[in-house]
Design an enzyme around this catalytic site. Structure first.
Site, PDB file in Angstrom:
ATOM      1  N   ASP A  41       0.831  -1.205   0.000  1.00  0.00           N
ATOM      2  CA  ASP A  41       0.000   0.000   0.000  1.00  0.00           C
ATOM      3  C   ASP A  41       0.869   1.262   0.000  1.00  0.00           C
ATOM      4  O   ASP A  41       0.557   2.248  -0.667  1.00  0.00           O
ATOM      5  CB  ASP A  41      -0.939   0.008   1.215  1.00  0.00           C
ATOM      6  CG  ASP A  41      -1.871  -1.189   1.232  1.00  0.00           C
ATOM      7  OD1 ASP A  41      -2.302  -1.615   0.148  1.00  0.00           O
ATOM      8  OD2 ASP A  41      -2.153  -1.714   2.329  1.00  0.00           O
TER       9      ASP A  41
ATOM     10  N   HIS B 246      -5.457  -3.549   5.531  1.00  0.00           N
ATOM     11  CA  HIS B 246      -4.936  -3.910   4.209  1.00  0.00           C
ATOM     12  C   HIS B 246      -6.046  -4.456   3.317  1.00  0.00           C
ATOM     13  O   HIS B 246      -5.935  -5.510   2.721  1.00  0.00           O
ATOM     14  CB  HIS B 246      -3.799  -4.927   4.362  1.00  0.00           C
ATOM     15  CG  HIS B 246      -3.133  -5.307   3.077  1.00  0.00           C
ATOM     16  ND1 HIS B 246      -2.528  -4.388   2.254  1.00  0.00           N
ATOM     17  CD2 HIS B 246      -2.988  -6.515   2.464  1.00  0.00           C
ATOM     18  CE1 HIS B 246      -2.033  -5.012   1.195  1.00  0.00           C
ATOM     19  NE2 HIS B 246      -2.305  -6.297   1.297  1.00  0.00           N
TER      20      HIS B 246
END
Length: 337
Positions: free
Chosen positions: A172, A199
């Site tokens: 990310d 996530h």
């Protein structure tokens, strides 16, 4: 023909330390898969790794033989099937777990739960028995649930150490850095965007206001950029059209995080990475924030920092999903036979 003096190396510029050599034994569980193979290649290329122990339920001897021919110092061993899992883990200081099934188009990370929860619980139990002091880095999705699963399994074995258990959210951050750099015409290697939360989807919270160097976007562009970072995994799943999910970029991110852990274990100071961990920073029991890493894992949780109103709302909006994913993981272990 390459001269040995100018032989190209894979440069993970941010974190790959070449100044100190460690003698770390690192295991990759799920080493034959789409993430596992390129991740193992990147780890084999690092002077920080002295023994690379590869485990999977199929094809591991071939992957190990192939990697063993590379002219770097790490010794490579391959271990295949449940009977060889314990041997793969004995003496390991770091264990990276990309094992599990990938997403296909139309699937959420949570759709992977039933299959991957069982796989992660089995592997976590083996870690608890064979290398209870190791740093455990979980890539297997859904990370929002697989970290609580691993924690509960470790607790059952009496070896739980929250400072050594990490959900790898680095992809990310890598994506946020790349997308911001593209929009601003910057070198992505010099951009650093903290990404907090979880996530998956809206639990992924990029803190563009804390980006280094400082960047600004109009509200509509900021909203679109945030959405793209949150759904970047789905972007890859769609582009691969049924052939899997993000594997190469995930391998890069997994290697980056592993190198940071190894650097910190080696005594390098000031190593900071975001990861999804046991946390007191919010009302969610597990939450990703920037962490100062040290010889024994998490040295200090650096927290959320100063948030904008837009970012505060993202945190609030993520809480319901995060808590549900955590409970789902904890309940899975509670109900295991």
């Amino acid at each position: 023909m390459f001269s040995r003096a100018v032989r190209p190396t894979v440069s993970l510029v941010r974190t790959l330390s070449t100044s100190s050599q460690n003698n770390a034994k690192v295991a990759v569980l799920g080493a034959s898969g789409g993430i596992g193979q390129p991740l193992s290649l990147l780890l084999k290329n690092s002077p920080l790794v002295s023994h690379l122990s590869l485990y999977d339920i199929a094809h591991t001897p071939g992957v190990a033989a192939d990697l063993s021919h590379i002219e770097t110092r790490a010794q490579v061993t391959g271990h295949m099937g449940p009977d060889q899992l314990d041997a793969a883990l004995q003496g390991c200081e770091v264990v990276v777990i990309p094992a599990g099934v990938p997403r296909k188009p139309g699937m959420t990370r949570d759709d992977l739960f039933n299959t991957n929860a069982t796989i992660v619980a089995t592997l976590a139990d083996a870690c608890a028995r064979n290398c209870p002091e190791a740093m455990i880095c979980i890539i297997a999705n859904p990370v929002n649930s697989t970290i609580p699963i691993t924690s509960e399994v470790m607790k059952k074995r009496g070896v739980y150490n929250p400072n050594k258990l990490f959900g790898v959210t680095t992809l990310d951050i890598v994506r946020a850095n790349t997308f911001v750099a593209e929009l601003k015409g910057l070198d992505p290697a010099r951009v650093s965007v903290p990404v907090i939360g979880g996530h998956a989807g809206k639990t992924i919270i990029p803190l563009i206001s804390q980006c280094t160097p400082k960047v600004e976007f109009p509200a509509d562009q900021l909203s679109a950029l945030t959405g793209r970072i949150q759904e970047a995994g789905t972007e890859v799943v769609k582009a691969k059209a049924g052939a899997g999910s993000a594997t190469l970029s995930m391998a890069y991110a997994g290697a980056r995080f592993t190198f940071s852990v190894l650097d910190a274990m080696n005594g390098k100071e000031g190593v900071v990475e975001c990861a999804y961990v046991r946390s007191e920073e919010t009302e969610s029991k597990y939450f990703s924030t920037p962490l100062l890493l040290g010889k024994n894992g998490i040295e200090k949780n650096l927290g959320l920092g100063k948030l904008t109103a837009f970012e505060e709302k993202l945190v609030i909006d993520a809480m319901g999903e995060l808590k549900a994913s955590i409970k789902k993981g904890e309940d899975f272990v509670a109900n295991m036979k």
